[in-house]
Write an enzyme that holds these catalytic residues in place. Structure first.
Site: not given
Length: 430
Positions: A200, A281, A364, A400
């Site tokens: 991430y 993301s 989203d 999302h």
């Protein structure tokens, strides 16, 4: 007051903190002496006492180099959960000598629940990990011992059949990047195995050990290896770790991740043909940027709901809030940095890209699906015959990710792992 029903009066509120200086979590009080966990002058958190009568503050437990993830006060004992090398570590200390810690032995994992009250000696906590859905413990504060009393069960899962290893990979600038490697203990390591590397690296978010049923299927049925790289930009080592991977230092996120991939490819775990990367993301930005920077290192790429157009991200939905990590494209200095890694803007014709699957939802409202749609269209246009395949999976009536119905989650996971199995050469094992 006892006579409130017949003589109602307004409650008087006295402000003891009235400016934006940090977070304050109330742990308890002894009359007018209150105890707080705070980030004031301590990004990793510390424990203080605060006398509401005299306004005197006193530091009881100073800030550590490790982040204080959770804390409680039970009776006269502090319960402290620190994040040390991306693993939760449990300590207790007495209110009379709060700086003297006693470590409580617990398994590698993340404390996902801590239940207790100041005046009740009952303390319960739940620990989760890559292969442990949840194990509940009682903490005896008189002996500092944990006793397991309940396991969240998954049919057929034996946690002891799996190995969890943590390695520290050296980045280009000498920084040690922690990475977890999880696999079946009986896996044959004499040949490259299907391997999935996730990361991430953004917004001060710590990527700690957690349980995922779909990853378990990958490890158990596809004989895969799951890896988690705790790259800079996250919160694993506090604000300094975050600062090391945002704005002008954002490129560190990508080079850290690629370094971890090269480490795996250089060992007996996998090869560049059997290594896939996955992120969502901000993690989708990560995987797409790495596919541009080092396409020869990966056998497949999964980019889920990714932020992919770094020139215009701030003009859609809540994108303006992400300037804290990405910088402002309207500021020239920031724009020059974004130019170096924007996934959409760095796709090249004639370059051999690995198979790439882009996943998004048509509703989203966090990362607009246009990021994914423009990116996959540019990939297909720039290289209609070379590399790939480049595919998009667009979920209808989904956003999302949070709140997605279980049926949609299962279908999406099945499609993702089918794509990985096809492109990594993985086979199903009953």
């Amino acid at each position: 007051p006892a006579d409130f029903a017949t003589n109602p009066t307004r409650l008087e509120f006295n402000k003891i903190i009235d400016n934006w200086e940090g977070a304050y979590d109330l742990l308890g009080n002894d009359d007018g002496l209150f105890y707080f966990a705070t980030t004031h002058e301590a990004p990793n958190k510390r424990i203080i006492s605060f006398d509401i009568n005299t306004k005197e503050r006193k530091e009881l437990i100073k800030e550590s180099k490790s982040v204080l993830n959770n804390q409680a006060l039970v009776g006269n004992k502090f319960i402290l959960v620190y994040l040390e090398d991306v693993k939760d570590v449990l300590y207790t200390s007495d209110l009379s000598s709060p700086a003297d810690f006693t470590k409580v032995d617990m398994p590698i994992g993340t404390v996902i629940q801590l239940s207790c009250k100041r005046l009740d000696p009952f303390v319960s906590l739940k620990v989760s990990s890559f292969v442990l859905p949840g194990r509940s413990y009682l903490l005896d504060l008189s002996t500092n011992k944990l006793t397991a009393y309940n396991d969240d069960k998954v049919e057929g899962l034996v946690p002891e059949d799996y190995s969890t290893e943590q390695v520290f990979v050296t980045a280009d600038d000498g920084t040690k990047i922690p990475m977890f490697i999880v696999r079946r203990k009986d896996l044959d390591l004499t040949k490259p195995n299907p391997t999935l590397l996730s990361g991430y690296g953004g917004f001060n978010i710590s990527n700690t050990p957690s349980f995922s049923p779909s990853r378990l299927v990958f490890m158990n049925k596809l004989h895969g290896i799951f890896c988690l790289a705790n790259i800079r930009g996250g919160g694993e080592y506090g604000e300094k770790w975050h600062d090391g991977g945002r704005k002008t230092t954002k490129m560190n996120c990508f080079t850290d991740f690629i370094t971890c991939a090269k480490y795996l490819n250089g060992q007996t775990y996998c090869s560049s043909k059997t290594l896939a990367i996955q992120g969502g993301s901000n993690g989708g930005l990560l995987t797409a940027a790495c596919a541009n920077l080092a396409p020869d290192q990966f056998g497949a790429v999964i980019t889920q709901v990714g932020v992919l157009d770094m020139y215009k991200f701030h003009t859609f939905t809540i994108g303006h809030a992400w300037r804290s990590d990405y910088g402002d494209p309207d500021v020239e200095a920031d724009f020059r940095v974004l130019q170096t890694y924007s996934p959409l803007r760095n796709i090249q014709s004639g370059k051999v890209y690995p198979p790439i699957l882009v996943v998004t939802g048509d509703h989203d409202d966090r990362v607009a699906p246009l990021h994914s749609l423009k990116y996959i269209a540019e990939l297909q246009s720039a290289n209609p015959e070379l590399g790939g395949p480049f595919l998009a999976r667009i979920e209808v009536a989904a956003g999302h990710g949070a709140g997605k119905p279980t049926t949609k989650v299962v279908e999406e996971s099945a499609d993702i792992y089918s794509y990985l199995a096809k492109n990594l050469g993985a086979t199903w094992h009953d």
